[in-house]
Design a protein around this motif. Structure first.
Motif, PDB file in Angstrom:
ATOM      1  N   UNK A 141       0.831  -1.213   0.000  1.00 34.67           N
ATOM      2  CA  UNK A 141       0.000   0.000   0.000  1.00 34.67           C
ATOM      3  C   UNK A 141       0.860   1.256   0.000  1.00 34.67           C
ATOM      4  N   UNK A 142       1.937   1.212   0.759  1.00 33.29           N
ATOM      5  CA  UNK A 142       2.837   2.373   0.792  1.00 33.29           C
ATOM      6  C   UNK A 142       3.534   2.551  -0.557  1.00 33.29           C
ATOM      7  N   UNK A 143       3.880   1.422  -1.193  1.00 36.21           N
ATOM      8  CA  UNK A 143       4.497   1.479  -2.518  1.00 36.21           C
ATOM      9  C   UNK A 143       3.535   2.122  -3.526  1.00 36.21           C
ATOM     10  N   UNK A 144       2.267   1.705  -3.476  1.00 36.05           N
ATOM     11  CA  UNK A 144       1.258   2.277  -4.372  1.00 36.05           C
ATOM     12  C   UNK A 144       1.080   3.761  -4.089  1.00 36.05           C
ATOM     13  N   UNK A 145       1.129   4.126  -2.826  1.00 38.27           N
ATOM     14  CA  UNK A 145       0.993   5.545  -2.431  1.00 38.27           C
ATOM     15  C   UNK A 145       2.048   6.393  -3.130  1.00 38.27           C
ATOM     16  N   UNK A 146       3.303   5.949  -3.082  1.00 33.36           N
ATOM     17  CA  UNK A 146       4.374   6.740  -3.689  1.00 33.36           C
ATOM     18  C   UNK A 146       4.366   6.655  -5.218  1.00 33.36           C
ATOM     19  N   UNK A 147       3.891   5.523  -5.738  1.00 31.23           N
ATOM     20  CA  UNK A 147       3.742   5.426  -7.192  1.00 31.23           C
ATOM     21  C   UNK A 147       2.663   6.380  -7.685  1.00 31.23           C
ATOM     22  N   UNK A 148       1.561   6.486  -6.920  1.00 27.95           N
ATOM     23  CA  UNK A 148       0.498   7.424  -7.280  1.00 27.95           C
ATOM     24  C   UNK A 148       1.016   8.857  -7.204  1.00 27.95           C
ATOM     25  N   UNK A 149       1.799   9.143  -6.169  1.00 32.96           N
ATOM     26  CA  UNK A 149       2.384  10.489  -6.060  1.00 32.96           C
ATOM     27  C   UNK A 149       3.266  10.782  -7.272  1.00 32.96           C
ATOM     28  N   UNK A 150       4.061   9.782  -7.679  1.00 30.97           N
ATOM     29  CA  UNK A 150       4.946   9.958  -8.824  1.00 30.97           C
ATOM     30  C   UNK A 150       4.138  10.214 -10.098  1.00 30.97           C
ATOM     31  N   UNK A 151       3.103   9.409 -10.340  1.00 34.65           N
ATOM     32  CA  UNK A 151       2.280   9.595 -11.535  1.00 34.65           C
ATOM     33  C   UNK A 151       1.544  10.936 -11.505  1.00 34.65           C
ATOM     34  N   UNK A 152       1.123  11.352 -10.311  1.00 38.66           N
ATOM     35  CA  UNK A 152       0.463  12.651 -10.201  1.00 38.66           C
ATOM     36  C   UNK A 152       1.423  13.797 -10.499  1.00 38.66           C
ATOM     37  N   UNK A 153       2.664  13.624 -10.073  1.00 36.31           N
ATOM     38  CA  UNK A 153       3.666  14.649 -10.371  1.00 36.31           C
ATOM     39  C   UNK A 153       3.904  14.722 -11.882  1.00 36.31           C
ATOM     40  N   UNK A 156      -3.510   4.778 -15.560  1.00 35.12           N
ATOM     41  CA  UNK A 156      -2.719   4.265 -14.437  1.00 35.12           C
ATOM     42  C   UNK A 156      -3.095   4.978 -13.142  1.00 35.12           C
ATOM     43  N   UNK A 157      -3.318   6.282 -13.224  1.00 37.37           N
ATOM     44  CA  UNK A 157      -3.672   7.043 -12.027  1.00 37.37           C
ATOM     45  C   UNK A 157      -5.008   6.596 -11.457  1.00 37.37           C
ATOM     46  N   UNK A 158      -5.987   6.339 -12.314  1.00 40.13           N
ATOM     47  CA  UNK A 158      -7.295   5.900 -11.825  1.00 40.13           C
ATOM     48  C   UNK A 158      -7.181   4.546 -11.125  1.00 40.13           C
ATOM     49  N   UNK A 159      -6.368   3.657 -11.674  1.00 41.06           N
ATOM     50  CA  UNK A 159      -6.175   2.340 -11.052  1.00 41.06           C
ATOM     51  C   UNK A 159      -5.515   2.477  -9.681  1.00 41.06           C
ATOM     52  N   UNK A 160      -4.407   3.236  -9.632  1.00 42.47           N
ATOM     53  CA  UNK A 160      -3.685   3.411  -8.372  1.00 42.47           C
ATOM     54  C   UNK A 160      -4.536   4.150  -7.330  1.00 42.47           C
ATOM     55  N   UNK A 161      -5.342   5.100  -7.786  1.00 40.02           N
ATOM     56  CA  UNK A 161      -6.187   5.850  -6.853  1.00 40.02           C
ATOM     57  C   UNK A 161      -7.218   4.942  -6.201  1.00 40.02           C
ATOM     58  N   UNK A 162      -7.847   4.078  -6.994  1.00 39.90           N
ATOM     59  CA  UNK A 162      -8.838   3.161  -6.437  1.00 39.90           C
ATOM     60  C   UNK A 162      -8.196   2.195  -5.445  1.00 39.90           C
ATOM     61  N   UNK A 163      -7.032   1.651  -5.809  1.00 44.37           N
ATOM     62  CA  UNK A 163      -6.345   0.707  -4.923  1.00 44.37           C
ATOM     63  C   UNK A 163      -5.940   1.397  -3.622  1.00 44.37           C
ATOM     64  N   UNK A 164      -5.382   2.618  -3.734  1.00 44.13           N
ATOM     65  CA  UNK A 164      -4.937   3.342  -2.543  1.00 44.13           C
ATOM     66  C   UNK A 164      -6.129   3.734  -1.667  1.00 44.13           C
ATOM     67  N   UNK A 165      -7.228   4.121  -2.296  1.00 39.59           N
ATOM     68  CA  UNK A 165      -8.423   4.509  -1.546  1.00 39.59           C
ATOM     69  C   UNK A 165      -8.948   3.316  -0.739  1.00 39.59           C
ATOM     70  N   UNK A 166      -8.955   2.137  -1.350  1.00 33.43           N
ATOM     71  CA  UNK A 166      -9.385   0.927  -0.646  1.00 33.43           C
ATOM     72  C   UNK A 166      -8.429   0.594   0.500  1.00 33.43           C
ATOM     73  N   UNK A 167      -7.119   0.785   0.244  1.00 33.75           N
ATOM     74  CA  UNK A 167      -6.117   0.491   1.293  1.00 33.75           C
ATOM     75  C   UNK A 167      -6.287   1.436   2.489  1.00 33.75           C
ATOM     76  N   UNK A 168      -6.548   2.715   2.208  1.00 33.78           N
ATOM     77  CA  UNK A 168      -6.750   3.695   3.288  1.00 33.78           C
ATOM     78  C   UNK A 168      -7.998   3.327   4.095  1.00 33.78           C
TER      79      UNK A 168
END
Length: 237
Positions: free
Chosen positions: A7-19, A218-230
């Motif tokens: 989950x933490x890995x996905x968090x930083x990957x989402x941050x990277x894609x958002x950047x 990719x962002x939509x996928x990571x966002x959904x996964x991270x939202x579920x993890x949170x």
């Protein structure tokens, strides 16, 4: 709460894609401003003939791009902040904005594909109207105005006439066409040059849109996964 493991890995990957998404918004904004102030298009689209302004469909598309670039930068910032804060509310808002943007991009892509030749066709019609008056052997105020419009087209695009070389045009060719070095193997028709000009710019816009669409998926996928993890990591009361 603090996410761990995948989950933490996905968090930083989402941050990277958002950047990257935020940077892409800046690139889109920069491309749009370049298209708006490009010397070739500006010289042609600012022309007037017989009280009629040159078709401005291209500028409408550019203004839409400017708005999209600005919105993308805002949404990218929202996504970065939501990922770092691990906020379900911000991530949900970000996901909604992404879906809306993606739908708008698909709709704009379909519209652009259907109307891909509209801009060049409108300008060709505008050029032809001035061309017909410019080759008129009868001197008049309208002819003088037409000559100035045609000269701007010829000078800006480094072209000469419509490629038909009729007798009326040949009589005034020395006056209307700029003195440039020409390659006999390359068409000097203004119709061809106009189509090439806007086809080249549409390719730039299309490539940028394709890259952004992939990033958004990719962002939509990571966002959904991270939202579920949170949500799963939230303490139960």
């Amino acid at each position: 709460m603090v996410l761990t493991g995948c989950s933490q890995c996905i968090k930083y990957m989402l941050f990277f894609f958002n950047f990257i998404f935020w940077l892409a918004g800046g690139v889109i904004l920069g491309i749009a401003l370049w298209l708006r102030h490009d010397a070739q298009t500006s010289n042609l689209l600012m022309l007037q003939f017989e009280g009629t302004q040159a078709p401005g469909t291209f500028y409408i598309s550019v203004y839409v791009l400017i708005a999209v670039g600005a919105v993308m930068m805002f949404v990218g910032f929202l996504g970065c902040y939501g990922a770092i804060q691990e906020s379900q509310c911000l991530l949900g808002t970000f996901f909604t904005c992404l879906v809306i943007l993606f739908a708008c991009e698909v709709a704009a892509g379909i519209w652009g594909f259907i109307n891909r030749d509209t801009i060049s066709t409108e300008l060709i019609s505008f050029y032809d109207a001035a061309y017909m008056k410019a080759v008129d052997p009868v001197e008049s105020v309208t002819r003088q105005a037409a000559v100035k419009v045609v000269e701007v087209f010829h000078r800006t695009l480094e072209c000469c006439g419509k490629g038909d070389d009729n007798a009326l045009f040949l009589a005034v060719q020395a006056t209307l066409c700029p003195k440039i070095e020409t390659d006999p193997l390359i068409s000097q028709s203004c119709h061809t040059k106009l189509r090439d000009l806007f086809t080249e710019k549409l390719h730039v816009i299309g490539l940028a849109a394709l890259v952004i669409a992939v990033i958004m998926v990719f962002e939509m996928i990571f966002t959904m996964v991270l939202c579920c993890a949170v949500r799963n990591a939230a303490p139960a009361y």
